[in-house]
Design a protein around this motif. Structure first.
Motif, PDB file in Angstrom:
ATOM      1  N   GLN A 187      -8.764  -2.527   3.211  1.00 31.83           N
ATOM      2  CA  GLN A 187      -9.234  -2.851   1.869  1.00 31.83           C
ATOM      3  C   GLN A 187     -10.071  -1.702   1.309  1.00 31.83           C
ATOM      4  OE1 GLN A 187     -11.098  -6.820   2.358  1.00 31.83           O
ATOM      5  NE2 GLN A 187      -9.620  -7.554   0.853  1.00 31.83           N
TER       6      GLN A 187
ATOM      7  N   ASN B  91      -7.801   1.045   0.288  1.00 30.94           N
ATOM      8  CA  ASN B  91      -7.165   0.721  -0.988  1.00 30.94           C
ATOM      9  C   ASN B  91      -8.104   1.017  -2.157  1.00 30.94           C
ATOM     10  OD1 ASN B  91      -4.690  -0.097   0.034  1.00 30.94           O
ATOM     11  ND2 ASN B  91      -5.240  -2.270   0.124  1.00 30.94           N
ATOM     12  N   LEU B  92      -9.369   0.644  -2.008  1.00 29.28           N
ATOM     13  CA  LEU B  92     -10.347   0.909  -3.065  1.00 29.28           C
ATOM     14  C   LEU B  92     -10.442   2.406  -3.342  1.00 29.28           C
ATOM     15  CD1 LEU B  92     -13.193  -1.571  -2.025  1.00 29.28           C
ATOM     16  CD2 LEU B  92     -11.816  -1.694  -4.126  1.00 29.28           C
TER      17      LEU B  92
ATOM     18  N   SER C 228      -1.859  -5.324  -2.595  1.00 26.38           N
ATOM     19  CA  SER C 228      -2.192  -5.196  -1.176  1.00 26.38           C
ATOM     20  C   SER C 228      -3.552  -5.815  -0.894  1.00 26.38           C
ATOM     21  CB  SER C 228      -2.192  -3.717  -0.772  1.00 26.38           C
ATOM     22  OG  SER C 228      -2.551  -3.557   0.581  1.00 26.38           O
ATOM     23  N   GLN C 229      -4.509  -5.613  -1.825  1.00 26.44           N
ATOM     24  CA  GLN C 229      -5.841  -6.196  -1.661  1.00 26.44           C
ATOM     25  C   GLN C 229      -5.774  -7.726  -1.593  1.00 26.44           C
ATOM     26  OE1 GLN C 229      -7.551  -3.752  -0.560  1.00 26.44           O
ATOM     27  NE2 GLN C 229      -9.310  -3.756  -1.934  1.00 26.44           N
ATOM     28  N   LYS C 230      -4.962  -8.318  -2.453  1.00 23.78           N
ATOM     29  CA  LYS C 230      -4.862  -9.784  -2.485  1.00 23.78           C
ATOM     30  C   LYS C 230      -4.283 -10.325  -1.170  1.00 23.78           C
ATOM     31  CE  LYS C 230      -4.339 -10.119  -7.510  1.00 23.78           C
ATOM     32  NZ  LYS C 230      -3.415 -10.449  -8.630  1.00 23.78           N
TER      33      LYS C 230
ATOM     34  N   ARG D 192       0.834  -1.207   0.000  1.00 20.38           N
ATOM     35  CA  ARG D 192       0.000   0.000   0.000  1.00 20.38           C
ATOM     36  C   ARG D 192       0.866   1.253   0.000  1.00 20.38           C
ATOM     37  NH1 ARG D 192      -4.505   2.728   0.893  1.00 20.38           N
ATOM     38  NH2 ARG D 192      -4.362   4.518   2.288  1.00 20.38           N
TER      39      ARG D 192
ATOM     40  N   GLN E 252      -6.894 -10.082   1.446  1.00 22.43           N
ATOM     41  CA  GLN E 252      -7.915 -11.107   1.245  1.00 22.43           C
ATOM     42  C   GLN E 252      -7.459 -12.448   1.803  1.00 22.43           C
ATOM     43  OE1 GLN E 252     -10.845 -10.137   0.122  1.00 22.43           O
ATOM     44  NE2 GLN E 252     -11.707 -12.179   0.444  1.00 22.43           N
TER      45      GLN E 252
ATOM     46  N   GLU F 208      -3.657  -3.111  -5.683  1.00 24.19           N
ATOM     47  CA  GLU F 208      -4.283  -4.387  -6.051  1.00 24.19           C
ATOM     48  C   GLU F 208      -3.572  -5.557  -5.373  1.00 24.19           C
ATOM     49  OE1 GLU F 208      -4.784  -4.929 -10.213  1.00 24.19           O
ATOM     50  OE2 GLU F 208      -5.946  -3.083 -10.482  1.00 24.19           O
TER      51      GLU F 208
END
Length: 694
Positions: free
Chosen positions: A386, A389-390, A361-363, A353, A366, A359
């Motif tokens: 998350q 991040n969005l 970082s999102q994975k 991040r 998750q 993206e």
């Protein structure tokens, strides 16, 4: 009529007017006094009891307790007899008093009072005899037991009593063993260390280290114990602490290849040594042994923590690309523990991040959400970042949806509060308490209800708590019945039992209680003391309750391993300084901190002192209540880069990081309960003001 006569008449008239005025003032003031006496009700018996118990050793308090004890119409007259014997009589006739006490509920508390009186008066032989006869009801911590036992053994006990007491003492506190066996050396050393007798602790650790008959594992553990001993006094013996860490790290260097177990011990000692060097000496000192450990363990043991340390060091240097590289390698290593795996994944996501690789970082986040050890607090943390991040990726609508879901999921949590802030919407108004008092009291046996109610009014929570804890609860109860029971536990002052019972409920019932009765999870006991102390210290009641909830969970008798006492977990040194600033507070010994009327004003004063030191900054003041002021000032200089929420995530002490988040959550929630007019928004004061400390 002459001018003289006119003047005489004039002055006579003036005198008459003054007399009438004075008479009028006298009459009206007398009437006001009579009126005030009529309008102010006389204090009731329970009020008199409470007033006497504020300073129970004073002469007028003792007289009041004696009067109440003789009043058979007073429901607590037997308890008043016990308190009078405990505080006001030098040679209390406990046996005779025991025969007079008819209420079986009070018998255990009579024994406790007897024990406390003997202990406070330093009649340790008598204290031991009372304790030995009533172990099932008298709780005594290790430090008090040690004092009682060592002093009682010098006094008037018979041989059998002394033998029994020595046996108990040696079992609880092995440092008193006159001739410990070799196999007992580490236990003896640990006991000396826990009691801060560091020289004797090191003496016994050295005896283990220098004994070739001891196993490698036992000697390795002795090295670890010696290192911890130096750590506890590291400001005075920093060089020896680092040297002990190095010796521990080197101990198995020539033998770690012999077995997987020894390899693990070698890894663990070196990781701790490297982290110590990094903290105390900096990266330049820590990197060479880290590289050496990587070389030694490659192909033999997981390098997860080696790469994790490399990544964190790169992060500190703001080389975020290197940090991500090392943390990605760490995530591909075999996990040493599930906790280590999750820690690596979190810092990978965090540094991705930082680099703008949202993206990726999102994975990683998750993956963390699927962890076998996922707690609710961790889940909300990952959901929040998350959503951030969005937003950073320009997906405003999706981010808003994510923040909305988080706010719905966690309306009384830290990350839920941050979600309301991001959405710029007010918090929903919390539901008002709706419990029926008679429904709640109906859980108590019929013949004890009035006694229980009067105990609560008298603030005799130790006894009311015992009554509430003896109520037989049923797992099959509906949520409504559980709410009655949980309310009753709080009314009785049984907060420790309350939180145990609440957290033992099935998740659905926990959620139902939180949604419909959130005030239960954020109690406000000792309201008079808190409001008065807050006013004197010029801090808010919400702040006092926020600290109290996190420090003690409202357990009056809480005592930590660091010797912090009471509701606000004050250590005696801090309490003594606060008491010097507040001579009106009745503080003499650390045990006074178990009294709410002592610990609350002293704690509020200490909070005020910290807020003054940090110019009323919420984050730094709260952090310094948990950690040292020196550490907090270091963090703000090295880790604050403009965003207060990111700064909180970057606090290096995990305990302090969690503490700041939870106290802020408490503070926001208590203020929501206090809000009387209009919608309540996130209080920005919680996050403001860090810039001026950077």
């Amino acid at each position: 009529m002459s001018d003289f006569d006119l003047r005489k008449v004039y002055f006579d008239n003036i005198k008459m007017i003054l007399r009438f005025s004075l008479l009028f003032l006298f009459v009206t003031s007398s009437m006001a006094a009579v009126s005030s006496q009529v309008n102010i009700p006389k204090p009731g018996k329970i009020d008199k009891y409470r007033q006497a118990m504020r300073h129970p050793r004073q002469k007028d308090s003792c007289q009041q307790l004696q009067t109440l004890a003789n009043d058979q119409s007073f429901s607590l007259h037997e308890l008043a007899s016990i308190r009078h014997a405990e505080y006001c009589e030098k040679n209390s006739q406990w046996l005779g008093l025991s025969k007079k006490i008819r209420n079986p509920i009070l018998r255990p508390f009579l024994h406790k009072a007897h024990f406390r009186q003997a202990f406070v008066n330093k009649d340790f032989a008598e204290a031991y005899r009372v304790y030995d006869r009533n172990k099932s009801v008298i709780e005594i911590d290790d430090k008090d037991f040690d004092e009682m036992a060592t002093e009682a053994l010098k006094g008037r006990l018979n041989k059998k009593e002394k033998a029994n007491l020595r046996s108990q003492l040696y079992k609880r506190s092995p440092r008193f063993l006159p001739n410990p066996k070799t196999s007992e050396f580490r236990e003896v050393a640990r006991d000396f260390r826990n009691n801060r007798d560091f020289e004797k602790a090191l003496f016994y650790y050295r005896r283990v280290l220098n004994d070739p008959s001891q196993s490698l594992t036992d000697r390795w553990k002795a090295f670890r114990g010696a290192r911890i001993t130096y750590k506890l006094e590291r400001w005075a013996r920093m060089k020896k602490y680092i040297k002990a860490s190095q010796q521990w790290a080197n101990f198995l260097r020539g033998q770690y290849k012999k077995s997987a177990h020894l390899t693990k011990l070698h890894h663990d000692a070196n990781i701790e040594y490297i982290r110590t060097l990094w903290t105390e000496k900096g990266q330049a000192e820590a990197r060479p042994p880290l590289l050496q450990l990587e070389k030694e363990l490659k192909g033999r043991y997981s390098l997860q923590m080696v790469y994790w340390l490399k990544g964190r060091m790169a992060e500190e240097r703001k080389q975020y690309d290197k940090a991500v590289e090392y943390l990605a390698k760490a995530s591909n290593e075999k996990p040493i523990t599930l906790r280590d795996r999750d820690r690596v994944l979190w810092f990978l996501a965090w540094n991705q991040r930082r680099m703008g690789r949202f993206e990726e970082s999102q994975k990683a986040l998750q993956k963390l959400k699927k962890s076998e050890e996922l707690t609710f607090f961790a889940k909300t943390k990952y959901l929040y970042w998350q959503a951030e991040n969005l937003e950073s990726m320009g997906q405003k609508k999706e981010a808003e949806g994510a923040f909305t879901r988080l706010a719905d999921l966690d309306p009384y949590g830290y990350y839920g509060a941050l979600a309301f802030r991001k959405l710029k919407v007010p918090f929903p108004e919390p539901p008002k308490p709706s419990i029926n008092e008679s429904d709640m009291i109906s859980l108590v046996d019929k013949d004890q209800r009035q006694f229980f109610t009067d105990l609560v009014k008298a603030h005799e929570y130790e006894i009311s708590e015992a009554i509430a804890q003896n109520i037989k609860h049923k797992n099959s109860w509906s949520t409504d019945w559980w709410v009655r029971y949980l309310n009753l536990l709080q009314k009785a002052g049984a907060f420790r039992e309350f939180f145990v019972r609440y957290h033992s409920l099935p998740p659905k019932k926990q959620l139902a209680v939180m949604e419909d009765h959130p005030y239960l999870l954020f109690p406000q006991p000792y309201r008079d003391e808190v409001v008065e102390s807050a006013k004197m210290a010029q801090v808010s009641p919400s702040l006092i309750y926020s600290i109290m909830k996190q420090e003690s969970g409202f357990d009056v008798k809480a005592r930590s391993h660091a010797d912090a006492f009471g509701l606000l977990q004050l250590i005696p040194q801090v309490a003594k300084k606060a008491a010097a600033r507040m001579p009106s507070v009745d503080y003499e010994t650390p045990y006074d901190l178990y009294r709410p009327d002592v610990v609350i004003p002293l704690g509020a004063n200490s909070l005020n002192h910290l807020f003054q030191r940090f110019d009323s900054n919420f984050i730094l003041s709260v952090a310094s209540y948990n950690a040292s002021e020196h550490a907090v000032r270091g963090w703000i200089k090295s880790r604050f880069h403009g965003d207060p929420i990111t700064f909180i995530e970057d606090i290096p002490y995990e305990e302090t990081k969690g503490y700041v988040k939870l106290v802020m959550r408490n503070y926001i929630t208590y203020n929501r309960f206090e809000e009387k007019e209009g919608p309540f928004h996130f209080p920005e004061v919680c996050l403001q003001g860090l810039d001026r400390f950077n």
